[in-house]
Motif scaffolding. Sequence first.
Motif, PDB file in Angstrom:
ATOM      1  N   VAL A   1     -17.061  -0.339  -9.401  1.00  0.00           N
ATOM      2  CA  VAL A   1     -16.916   0.646  -8.322  1.00  0.00           C
ATOM      3  C   VAL A   1     -16.012   0.085  -7.230  1.00  0.00           C
ATOM      4  O   VAL A   1     -15.058   0.736  -6.787  1.00  0.00           O
ATOM      5  N   THR A   2     -16.303  -1.130  -6.789  1.00  0.00           N
ATOM      6  CA  THR A   2     -15.512  -1.732  -5.711  1.00  0.00           C
ATOM      7  C   THR A   2     -14.086  -2.021  -6.168  1.00  0.00           C
ATOM      8  O   THR A   2     -13.142  -1.920  -5.374  1.00  0.00           O
ATOM      9  N   LYS A   3     -13.909  -2.376  -7.423  1.00  0.00           N
ATOM     10  CA  LYS A   3     -12.557  -2.552  -7.973  1.00  0.00           C
ATOM     11  C   LYS A   3     -11.745  -1.280  -7.786  1.00  0.00           C
ATOM     12  O   LYS A   3     -10.598  -1.324  -7.309  1.00  0.00           O
ATOM     13  N   LEU A   4     -12.315  -0.147  -8.150  1.00  0.00           N
ATOM     14  CA  LEU A   4     -11.603   1.128  -8.025  1.00  0.00           C
ATOM     15  C   LEU A   4     -11.325   1.457  -6.570  1.00  0.00           C
ATOM     16  O   LEU A   4     -10.207   1.837  -6.207  1.00  0.00           O
ATOM     17  N   GLU A   5     -12.325   1.303  -5.708  1.00  0.00           N
ATOM     18  CA  GLU A   5     -12.119   1.587  -4.290  1.00  0.00           C
ATOM     19  C   GLU A   5     -11.042   0.678  -3.696  1.00  0.00           C
ATOM     20  O   GLU A   5     -10.206   1.111  -2.895  1.00  0.00           O
ATOM     21  N   THR A   6     -11.078  -0.599  -4.072  1.00  0.00           N
ATOM     22  CA  THR A   6     -10.084  -1.542  -3.554  1.00  0.00           C
ATOM     23  C   THR A   6      -8.689  -1.151  -3.994  1.00  0.00           C
ATOM     24  O   THR A   6      -7.735  -1.190  -3.203  1.00  0.00           O
ATOM     25  N   ARG A   7      -8.579  -0.763  -5.248  1.00  0.00           N
ATOM     26  CA  ARG A   7      -7.253  -0.373  -5.762  1.00  0.00           C
ATOM     27  C   ARG A   7      -6.708   0.835  -5.012  1.00  0.00           C
ATOM     28  O   ARG A   7      -5.508   0.915  -4.718  1.00  0.00           O
ATOM     29  N   LEU A   8      -7.589   1.789  -4.693  1.00  0.00           N
ATOM     30  CA  LEU A   8      -7.156   2.958  -3.926  1.00  0.00           C
ATOM     31  C   LEU A   8      -6.748   2.563  -2.514  1.00  0.00           C
ATOM     32  O   LEU A   8      -5.755   3.070  -1.968  1.00  0.00           O
ATOM     33  N   ARG A   9      -7.496   1.643  -1.933  1.00  0.00           N
ATOM     34  CA  ARG A   9      -7.183   1.234  -0.558  1.00  0.00           C
ATOM     35  C   ARG A   9      -5.930   0.368  -0.491  1.00  0.00           C
ATOM     36  O   ARG A   9      -5.198   0.415   0.503  1.00  0.00           O
ATOM     37  N   PHE A  10      -5.653  -0.411  -1.509  1.00  0.00           N
ATOM     38  CA  PHE A  10      -4.389  -1.142  -1.551  1.00  0.00           C
ATOM     39  C   PHE A  10      -3.221  -0.170  -1.444  1.00  0.00           C
ATOM     40  O   PHE A  10      -2.159  -0.517  -0.906  1.00  0.00           O
TER      41      PHE A  10
ATOM     42  N   MET B   1       0.155  -0.635   0.607  1.00  0.00           N
ATOM     43  CA  MET B   1       1.316   0.022   0.024  1.00  0.00           C
ATOM     44  C   MET B   1       1.004   1.506  -0.161  1.00  0.00           C
ATOM     45  O   MET B   1       0.098   1.869  -0.906  1.00  0.00           O
ATOM     46  N   ALA B   2       1.705   2.390   0.480  1.00  0.00           N
ATOM     47  CA  ALA B   2       1.391   3.809   0.450  1.00  0.00           C
ATOM     48  C   ALA B   2       1.979   4.475  -0.778  1.00  0.00           C
ATOM     49  O   ALA B   2       2.963   4.031  -1.352  1.00  0.00           O
ATOM     50  N   SER B   3       1.355   5.575  -1.188  1.00  0.00           N
ATOM     51  CA  SER B   3       1.878   6.372  -2.280  1.00  0.00           C
ATOM     52  C   SER B   3       3.203   6.994  -1.865  1.00  0.00           C
ATOM     53  O   SER B   3       3.412   7.375  -0.722  1.00  0.00           O
ATOM     54  N   THR B   4       4.160   7.110  -2.836  1.00  0.00           N
ATOM     55  CA  THR B   4       5.465   7.677  -2.539  1.00  0.00           C
ATOM     56  C   THR B   4       5.474   9.189  -2.709  1.00  0.00           C
ATOM     57  O   THR B   4       6.464   9.834  -2.422  1.00  0.00           O
ATOM     58  N   LEU B   5       4.393   9.797  -3.215  1.00  0.00           N
ATOM     59  CA  LEU B   5       4.356  11.230  -3.415  1.00  0.00           C
ATOM     60  C   LEU B   5       4.230  11.957  -2.075  1.00  0.00           C
ATOM     61  O   LEU B   5       3.614  11.478  -1.140  1.00  0.00           O
TER      62      LEU B   5
END
Length: 270
Positions: A29-38, A1-5
């Motif tokens: 660390v991986t939680k944060l990276e995964t959230r960014l990649r989602f 899901m891409a950012s709308t900004l």
Amino acid sequence: MASTLKSTPTITVYRGSKNPGAYVWSPFVTKLETRLRFASLPYRTDAGSPKSAPKGKIPYTTISEPTTNTNSNAPATRLADSGVIIEKLKENGFLHDLNAGLSPEQKAHDMALTALLEDKLYFYQVYERWHENYYIMRANIFGFMPYPLQVLVGYLAYRSMSAALYGQGTSRFSGEEISAFRKRIWESFNALLVVSKKKLLVHDDRASPFWLLGGTEPSEVDAVLFAFVCSTLVFFRGPESRGIVKSFPALLDYAERIHNRYFPDYAHWE
């Protein structure tokens, strides 16, 4: 899901590791990276250190938000704690709230499962690493130091970790009891994933990720669960937890699909 900004911030994630393209031991660390990649939100990585972290722990980030000037960013903001970082990025509109479309019951379920991982399993894993594999942890975390300093700093870290585990309650149980607690938690998550996978296979999709709550998109807990599975699988010197995770096909398939979709550039665990 891409950012709308229209513009995206410049984000650097400090992971406590100089190994680009590889998962690290810390699930946060991986939680944060995964959230960014989602969210398909680009970021850079760097090693950093707890000493330079805002809260004295990994991960932390620097975030420079876009300004009205086309070619400039605002001064970087330093943030620590994976949950705080994610919430800040959601507040600023750079990440979508993955739970926005969930019912109140589903949101509570997501929160409870996250707490089970972060507030229970995490400490059981820390016990395994620092009590049962102390010398391995010391060598890997403090290996860059001269050996006498490794021994001193390692002992101080061990003493601090032991006090934290006792205060939190984990080390008041026996090793056998903690081992049983860990296994029951992994069994519970595997059982949920078995149900979710069956829903996906109704559509005969054997490659796409399936999600813990059974929806067609991830919820917030999926970043956490994937991170804990990865953290366990890449910690090769924690044979008990690694063996438990590898014994559950649904857990492995869940992680494999997310890895293939969102982390194709990262080395795979074996």
